[in-house]
Design a protein around this motif. Structure first.
Motif, PDB file in Angstrom:
ATOM      1  N   UNK A  28       0.811  -1.232   0.000  1.00  0.00           N
ATOM      2  CA  UNK A  28       0.000   0.000   0.000  1.00  0.00           C
ATOM      3  C   UNK A  28       0.840   1.275   0.000  1.00  0.00           C
ATOM      4  N   UNK A  29       2.113   1.175   0.409  1.00  0.00           N
ATOM      5  CA  UNK A  29       2.985   2.344   0.439  1.00  0.00           C
ATOM      6  C   UNK A  29       3.809   2.503  -0.830  1.00  0.00           C
ATOM      7  N   UNK A  30       3.855   1.469  -1.656  1.00  0.00           N
ATOM      8  CA  UNK A  30       4.632   1.525  -2.886  1.00  0.00           C
ATOM      9  C   UNK A  30       3.978   2.485  -3.875  1.00  0.00           C
ATOM     10  N   UNK A  31       4.769   3.416  -4.389  1.00  0.00           N
ATOM     11  CA  UNK A  31       4.351   4.469  -5.303  1.00  0.00           C
ATOM     12  C   UNK A  31       3.424   5.491  -4.654  1.00  0.00           C
ATOM     13  N   UNK A  98      12.684  -4.496   3.181  1.00  0.00           N
ATOM     14  CA  UNK A  98      12.664  -3.917   1.830  1.00  0.00           C
ATOM     15  C   UNK A  98      14.115  -3.782   1.380  1.00  0.00           C
ATOM     16  N   UNK A  99      14.574  -4.760   0.609  1.00  0.00           N
ATOM     17  CA  UNK A  99      15.894  -4.654   0.012  1.00  0.00           C
ATOM     18  C   UNK A  99      15.733  -3.904  -1.301  1.00  0.00           C
ATOM     19  N   UNK A 100      16.470  -2.790  -1.434  1.00  0.00           N
ATOM     20  CA  UNK A 100      16.275  -1.949  -2.612  1.00  0.00           C
ATOM     21  C   UNK A 100      15.326  -0.804  -2.323  1.00  0.00           C
ATOM     22  N   UNK A 101      15.500  -0.168  -1.180  1.00  0.00           N
ATOM     23  CA  UNK A 101      14.615   0.957  -0.827  1.00  0.00           C
ATOM     24  C   UNK A 101      14.734   2.090  -1.835  1.00  0.00           C
ATOM     25  N   UNK A 102      15.915   2.264  -2.457  1.00  0.00           N
ATOM     26  CA  UNK A 102      16.054   3.289  -3.496  1.00  0.00           C
ATOM     27  C   UNK A 102      15.097   3.013  -4.651  1.00  0.00           C
ATOM     28  N   UNK A 103      14.997   1.741  -5.045  1.00  0.00           N
ATOM     29  CA  UNK A 103      14.041   1.364  -6.090  1.00  0.00           C
ATOM     30  C   UNK A 103      12.608   1.589  -5.610  1.00  0.00           C
ATOM     31  N   UNK A 106      11.587   5.081  -5.766  1.00  0.00           N
ATOM     32  CA  UNK A 106      11.582   5.547  -7.152  1.00  0.00           C
ATOM     33  C   UNK A 106      10.421   4.956  -7.950  1.00  0.00           C
ATOM     34  N   UNK A 107       9.644   4.087  -7.322  1.00  0.00           N
ATOM     35  CA  UNK A 107       8.511   3.475  -8.007  1.00  0.00           C
ATOM     36  C   UNK A 107       8.873   2.326  -8.916  1.00  0.00           C
ATOM     37  N   UNK A 108      10.064   1.774  -8.756  1.00  0.00           N
ATOM     38  CA  UNK A 108      10.519   0.682  -9.612  1.00  0.00           C
ATOM     39  C   UNK A 108      10.264  -0.663  -8.927  1.00  0.00           C
ATOM     40  N   UNK A 109       9.629  -1.613  -9.596  1.00  0.00           N
ATOM     41  CA  UNK A 109       9.269  -2.885  -8.952  1.00  0.00           C
ATOM     42  C   UNK A 109      10.413  -3.889  -8.921  1.00  0.00           C
TER      43      UNK A 109
END
Length: 279
Positions: A28-31, A98-103, A106-109
């Protein structure tokens, strides 16, 4: 005594439950445009030390830890966000919510949830979950498989004759320093193709057989413990840059699908091999 096949199956099912609990928090927090982040890195070197953490990271780890405490109160936990609990237990869960918090921000899956389980200090079970794509890459002595809503598919690395025909990956070339830079560049130039920015998802692609190697430096235990059983039980190899088993602190890591690719890569990487930093 190591867990029996029946016990492993139970632990696998529980790991999938943990992954779903993390997904229920993070997705729910992604993007979300108003998602706040805090930089845990060195603010004066933000170009290379931007290390964000969000409520997705924290909330997902809280959800995982709560389930472990409820169902396996004698198990230990090592988590990126909330530290260590009972690290000397026979079974220890190693968590990167969450590994890849930068992604993620940035909205990248391409971010993942990493959940590993050690038995007497050695990773025996792990999963790499990408809930937006509805994929879980799961590995244990029972085998490695991709779990989706449609069912399970066995994972198997592909054979590759050497670096000249290999597809490899690393998260960011700017994370290498000192002798690592030259070692990485020699490896990169010897490969057919290199991809960047995939974080742990690249390791999942090695297990799936669409990439041939993934290499990193400066990893922590929670960055690699979950990955090792997925790669190894798909037929691949995970070592440090000296060609030795990855220690309990992470450090410099390479995973390869074939011995030939590993041998050629280590010819370059071993020149910059160094022990993992326990801190």
């Amino acid at each position: 005594m190591p867990p029996s096949p029946a016990e492993l199956a139970t632990l696998e099912a529980f790991a999938l439950t943990l992954a779903q609990a993390a997904a229920d928090v993070a997705l729910p927090l992604f993007r979300a445009r108003d998602l706040a982040e805090i930089n845990k890195g060195n603010a004066s070197r933000a170009d290379v030390d931007f290390d964000p953490v969000t409520e997705a990271d924290k909330g997902a780890e809280r959800a995982i830890r709560a389930l472990i405490e409820a169902h396996y109160p004698d198990h230990g936990i090592i988590g990126e966000e909330y530290g260590t609990l009972r690290p000397d237990a026979d079974f220890v869960w190693v968590l990167d919510p969450v590994d890849g918090t930068r992604a993620f921000i940035s909205g990248l899956p391409l971010w993942t949830t990493l959940i590993g389980l050690r038995f007497k200090g050695r990773p025996i079970l792990g999963l790499i979950s990408q809930p937006y794509l509805k994929e879980v890459f799961l590995g244990s002595p029972l085998g490695s498989r991709l779990v989706t809503a449609e069912g399970s598919t066995p994972l198997k690395v592909r054979d590759c004759a050497g670096l000249s025909t290999a597809v490899i990956a690393t998260t960011d070339p700017h994370l290498y320093s000192g002798d690592e830079v030259q070692a990485f560049n020699h490896t990169r130039l010897a490969a057919k193709l290199i991809r960047y920015g995939c974080d742990a998802y690249a390791f999942a692609m090695v297990a799936q057989g669409t990439m041939d190697a993934a290499l990193e430096t400066g990893l922590k235990a929670w960055d690699i413990d979950a990955i090792i059983p997925v790669i190894e039980n798909a037929g691949g190899i995970v070592t440090d840059w000296a060609g030795e088993p990855v220690g309990t602190y992470g450090g410099q890591v390479i995973a390869a699908g074939s011995p030939a690719v590993l041998t050629e890569a280590l010819a370059h990487l071993s020149l910059a091999a160094k022990p993992a930093d326990p801190h």
